[in-house]
Design a protein around this motif. Structure first.
Motif, PDB file in Angstrom:
ATOM      1  N   ALA A  71      48.402  38.107  39.937  1.00  0.00           N
ATOM      2  CA  ALA A  71      48.570  36.667  40.125  1.00  0.00           C
ATOM      3  C   ALA A  71      49.591  36.421  41.216  1.00  0.00           C
ATOM      4  O   ALA A  71      50.529  37.208  41.402  1.00  0.00           O
ATOM      5  CB  ALA A  71      49.025  35.998  38.830  1.00  0.00           C
ATOM      6  N   ARG A  77      49.621  31.427  47.519  1.00  0.00           N
ATOM      7  CA  ARG A  77      48.172  31.554  47.690  1.00  0.00           C
ATOM      8  C   ARG A  77      47.791  31.264  49.133  1.00  0.00           C
ATOM      9  O   ARG A  77      48.302  30.360  49.767  1.00  0.00           O
ATOM     10  CB  ARG A  77      47.448  30.625  46.729  1.00  0.00           C
ATOM     11  N   THR A 105      37.768  39.810  36.818  1.00  0.00           N
ATOM     12  CA  THR A 105      38.252  38.477  37.148  1.00  0.00           C
ATOM     13  C   THR A 105      37.249  37.464  36.616  1.00  0.00           C
ATOM     14  O   THR A 105      36.112  37.825  36.288  1.00  0.00           O
ATOM     15  CB  THR A 105      38.444  38.317  38.674  1.00  0.00           C
ATOM     16  N   GLN A 109      38.540  32.187  39.067  1.00  0.00           N
ATOM     17  CA  GLN A 109      39.723  32.825  39.624  1.00  0.00           C
ATOM     18  C   GLN A 109      39.441  33.366  41.027  1.00  0.00           C
ATOM     19  O   GLN A 109      39.537  32.609  41.986  1.00  0.00           O
ATOM     20  CB  GLN A 109      40.230  33.935  38.699  1.00  0.00           C
ATOM     21  N   ALA A 110      39.063  34.651  41.147  1.00  0.00           N
ATOM     22  CA  ALA A 110      39.093  35.250  42.483  1.00  0.00           C
ATOM     23  C   ALA A 110      37.963  36.213  42.822  1.00  0.00           C
ATOM     24  O   ALA A 110      38.198  37.182  43.532  1.00  0.00           O
ATOM     25  CB  ALA A 110      40.424  35.953  42.649  1.00  0.00           C
ATOM     26  N   GLU A 132      31.560  29.774  32.329  1.00  0.00           N
ATOM     27  CA  GLU A 132      32.049  30.585  33.446  1.00  0.00           C
ATOM     28  C   GLU A 132      31.474  31.993  33.326  1.00  0.00           C
ATOM     29  O   GLU A 132      30.707  32.283  32.406  1.00  0.00           O
ATOM     30  CB  GLU A 132      33.585  30.639  33.442  1.00  0.00           C
ATOM     31  N   HIS A 134      32.511  36.296  33.678  1.00  0.00           N
ATOM     32  CA  HIS A 134      33.509  37.356  33.767  1.00  0.00           C
ATOM     33  C   HIS A 134      32.914  38.424  34.692  1.00  0.00           C
ATOM     34  O   HIS A 134      31.860  38.979  34.403  1.00  0.00           O
ATOM     35  CB  HIS A 134      33.757  37.929  32.366  1.00  0.00           C
TER      36      HIS A 134
END
Length: 152
Positions: A71, A77, A105, A109-110, A132, A134
């Motif tokens: 993180a 960022r 992630t 997120q990323a 979402e 994973h």
């Protein structure tokens, strides 16, 4: 911004007795199969002087490194801090003779960030969390495509 990546030494404590039993069983099983099950953890932090920018936690197991946490702060960022943390854990993995690095992630997120770092998606779980996805990513450090090592 001048980013300094620091390796944070973890205290040398014995794992909880239940965790020690689990690790003992895994180690015995791996050794019986001719494999070396070595478990170590690493923590990296990124700083700009006295300003904390982000961090990474990883587990070194068998021949790969698993990045369990990464993180950056909101202000860091887009400043390549995450890239520098990933580059450093990859350097440590190479130094330790590891084959590659893998991580997971979430879709909010990323996933795009890891793809830009040269990671290949090798799996996903839909609705984790609900609505979402994973994602699971990996990168071989020898330059070979991830698929070279996949079987099945």
């Amino acid at each position: 911004m001048t980013v300094e990546i620091r390796t944070i030494p973890l205290p040398k404590t014995e794992p909880h007795e239940a965790v020690a039993r689990i690790l003992g069983s895994l180690t015995s099983h791996a050794e019986a199969a001719g494999q070396n099950f070595r478990y170590e953890e690493a923590v990296l932090e990124a700083w700009d002087g006295e300003t904390y920018l982000g961090g990474l936690h990883a587990r070194f197991m068998v021949d790969w490194v698993f990045v369990s946490l990464l993180a950056t702060t909101e202000d860091a960022r887009g400043q390549k801090v995450g890239s520098q943390l990933i580059e450093e854990i990859e350097r440590l993995a190479r130094e330790g003779g590891k084959i590659g690095v893998w991580l997971d992630t979430l879709s909010f997120q990323a996933p795009g960030f890891y793809a830009k770092q040269g990671y290949t998606e090798f799996g996903r779980i839909p609705d984790y969390p609900k609505g979402e996805t994973h994602h699971f990513f990996a990168k071989r450090l020898d330059g070979r495509p991830l698929e070279d090592g996949l079987s099945g």
